[in-house]
Design a protein around this motif. Structure first.
Motif, PDB file in Angstrom:
ATOM      1  N   ASP A 187       0.812  -1.216   0.000  1.00 49.19           N
ATOM      2  CA  ASP A 187       0.000   0.000   0.000  1.00 49.19           C
ATOM      3  C   ASP A 187       0.845   1.266   0.000  1.00 49.19           C
ATOM      4  OD1 ASP A 187      -2.329  -1.570   0.154  1.00 49.19           O
ATOM      5  OD2 ASP A 187      -2.156  -1.693   2.341  1.00 49.19           O
ATOM      6  N   VAL A 188       2.107   1.145  -0.399  1.00 50.80           N
ATOM      7  CA  VAL A 188       3.009   2.287  -0.292  1.00 50.80           C
ATOM      8  C   VAL A 188       2.615   3.429  -1.225  1.00 50.80           C
ATOM      9  CG1 VAL A 188       4.618   1.384  -2.021  1.00 50.80           C
ATOM     10  CG2 VAL A 188       5.452   2.948  -0.256  1.00 50.80           C
ATOM     11  N   ILE A 189       1.960   3.139  -2.339  1.00 50.66           N
ATOM     12  CA  ILE A 189       1.619   4.195  -3.295  1.00 50.66           C
ATOM     13  C   ILE A 189       0.118   4.471  -3.334  1.00 50.66           C
ATOM     14  CG2 ILE A 189       3.619   3.822  -4.787  1.00 50.66           C
ATOM     15  CD1 ILE A 189       1.895   2.118  -6.577  1.00 50.66           C
ATOM     16  N   THR A 190      -0.620   3.959  -2.371  1.00 49.76           N
ATOM     17  CA  THR A 190      -2.057   4.236  -2.344  1.00 49.76           C
ATOM     18  C   THR A 190      -2.312   5.667  -1.878  1.00 49.76           C
ATOM     19  OG1 THR A 190      -2.202   3.364  -0.096  1.00 49.76           O
ATOM     20  CG2 THR A 190      -2.648   1.840  -1.899  1.00 49.76           C
ATOM     21  N   LEU A 191      -3.463   6.213  -2.263  1.00 48.38           N
ATOM     22  CA  LEU A 191      -3.805   7.584  -1.902  1.00 48.38           C
ATOM     23  C   LEU A 191      -4.296   7.705  -0.467  1.00 48.38           C
ATOM     24  CD1 LEU A 191      -5.690   8.656  -5.164  1.00 48.38           C
ATOM     25  CD2 LEU A 191      -3.318   9.126  -4.527  1.00 48.38           C
ATOM     26  N   GLY A 192      -4.732   6.602   0.101  1.00 52.10           N
ATOM     27  CA  GLY A 192      -5.241   6.653   1.464  1.00 52.10           C
ATOM     28  C   GLY A 192      -6.707   7.000   1.554  1.00 52.10           C
ATOM     29  N   VAL A 193      -7.336   7.265   0.417  1.00 53.87           N
ATOM     30  CA  VAL A 193      -8.768   7.566   0.381  1.00 53.87           C
ATOM     31  C   VAL A 193      -9.411   6.706  -0.696  1.00 53.87           C
ATOM     32  CG1 VAL A 193      -8.523   9.924   1.230  1.00 53.87           C
ATOM     33  CG2 VAL A 193      -8.395   9.473  -1.225  1.00 53.87           C
ATOM     34  N   GLU A 194     -10.674   6.397  -0.505  1.00 52.87           N
ATOM     35  CA  GLU A 194     -11.407   5.593  -1.478  1.00 52.87           C
ATOM     36  C   GLU A 194     -12.161   6.510  -2.425  1.00 52.87           C
ATOM     37  OE1 GLU A 194     -14.722   1.986  -1.655  1.00 52.87           O
ATOM     38  OE2 GLU A 194     -13.896   2.675   0.264  1.00 52.87           O
ATOM     39  N   LEU A 195     -11.782   6.470  -3.694  1.00 50.86           N
ATOM     40  CA  LEU A 195     -12.413   7.324  -4.691  1.00 50.86           C
ATOM     41  C   LEU A 195     -13.720   6.696  -5.174  1.00 50.86           C
ATOM     42  CD1 LEU A 195      -9.275   8.269  -6.818  1.00 50.86           C
ATOM     43  CD2 LEU A 195     -10.352   9.607  -5.009  1.00 50.86           C
ATOM     44  N   SER A 197     -16.620   5.267  -7.609  1.00 52.72           N
ATOM     45  CA  SER A 197     -16.517   4.478  -8.839  1.00 52.72           C
ATOM     46  C   SER A 197     -16.778   5.307 -10.086  1.00 52.72           C
ATOM     47  CB  SER A 197     -17.506   3.305  -8.790  1.00 52.72           C
ATOM     48  OG  SER A 197     -17.249   2.472  -7.684  1.00 52.72           O
ATOM     49  N   VAL A 198     -17.510   6.408  -9.930  1.00 53.89           N
ATOM     50  CA  VAL A 198     -17.843   7.222 -11.095  1.00 53.89           C
ATOM     51  C   VAL A 198     -16.591   7.808 -11.736  1.00 53.89           C
ATOM     52  CG1 VAL A 198     -18.152   9.346  -9.755  1.00 53.89           C
ATOM     53  CG2 VAL A 198     -19.371   9.052 -11.924  1.00 53.89           C
ATOM     54  N   ILE A 199     -15.540   8.015 -10.956  1.00 46.31           N
ATOM     55  CA  ILE A 199     -14.301   8.551 -11.524  1.00 46.31           C
ATOM     56  C   ILE A 199     -13.704   7.548 -12.510  1.00 46.31           C
ATOM     57  CG2 ILE A 199     -11.938   9.256 -10.998  1.00 46.31           C
ATOM     58  CD1 ILE A 199     -12.923  10.441  -8.429  1.00 46.31           C
ATOM     59  N   GLY A 200     -13.714   6.285 -12.136  1.00 42.14           N
ATOM     60  CA  GLY A 200     -13.220   5.262 -13.048  1.00 42.14           C
ATOM     61  C   GLY A 200     -14.046   5.186 -14.320  1.00 42.14           C
ATOM     62  N   LEU A 201     -15.360   5.319 -14.187  1.00 40.25           N
ATOM     63  CA  LEU A 201     -16.226   5.297 -15.365  1.00 40.25           C
ATOM     64  C   LEU A 201     -15.948   6.490 -16.274  1.00 40.25           C
ATOM     65  CD1 LEU A 201     -19.615   4.216 -13.724  1.00 40.25           C
ATOM     66  CD2 LEU A 201     -18.044   2.811 -15.072  1.00 40.25           C
TER      67      LEU A 201
END
Length: 219
Positions: A187-195, A197-201
């Motif tokens: 998890d070293v490069i994770t943002l730490g927040v859950e984005l 799903s609409v952003i991925g779409l």
């Protein structure tokens, strides 16, 4: 065999002589040996490959390698499910007959056996992307023909764009694996927040529109 034929076809288009192609293929084999082994080892340590394990529950999918390994183990271990192989052969024969019928009747669509086979054994998340790309190519080709644009040029541009997406995704995955392996923290490069799903779409939609526009390029 398929990869070799693709190399020879590309060389023919570029005007390369056969012996020069053979020399470069030999150089490619040597380069692959030196490069692929450390990269695969890096990916194995960072993400895992093939079947999920407790250390890597979301391992990278390797459907073709898994299929070939299963066939090899079955052949040499005398445990190949011949009934399933026979059923697959019958299905393949039926698909070939269907494709020839569609060709003879000049149908608007075809069912090439290789494409159908790939769609069967690939995971759904990979097959969905292939389906989306196929639909984009289909509609772009129709629009090019309707507007009098050279369909071959648009197809080449679309293939180059799609090839760049595949290559870029692979390079980004390798680059992300380096800090994971060095730190030992997945998890070293994770943002730490859950984005959401609409952003991925939205990203998928933007890429799809870009691919369509590139495939509609006139020059």
């Amino acid at each position: 065999a398929g990869d070799n034929l693709q190399d020879l076809k590309a060389g023919y288009i570029l005007g390369a002589t056969p012996w020069r192609q053979q020399v470069m293929q030999g150089a490619g084999v040597i380069a692959a040996v030196l490069v692929m082994a450390p990269i695969l080892n890096l990916l194995l340590q960072a993400y895992g490959l093939g079947a999920p394990t407790p250390e890597h529950p979301n391992a990278l999918l390797a459907p073709q390698a898994t299929l070939m390994a299963s066939v090899a183990e079955g052949v040499f271990g005398a445990g190949l499910p011949w009934m399933m192989v026979g059923i697959g052969a019958v299905i393949g024969a039926v698909i070939i007959v269907l494709d020839e019928y569609l060709k003879a009747t000049q149908a608007n669509w075809r069912a090439p056996v290789l494409a159908v086979a790939v769609g069967i054994y690939l995971p759904l998340e990979l097959a969905t992307a292939i389906l989306l790309g196929g639909l984009i190519a289909y509609y772009a080709r129709r629009r090019n023909k309707a507007s009098g644009t050279d369909a071959v040029v648009g197809q080449r541009h679309g293939m180059l764009f799609a090839s760049g997406l595949i290559t870029g995704e692979a390079l980004v995955g390798i680059g992300m694996a380096i800090p994971i392996v060095l730190s030992g923290n997945p998890d070293v490069i994770t943002l730490g927040v859950e984005l959401p799903s609409v952003i991925g779409l939205l990203v998928i939609a933007a890429i799809s529109v870009s691919l369509y526009r590139v495939a509609r390029t006139r020059e």
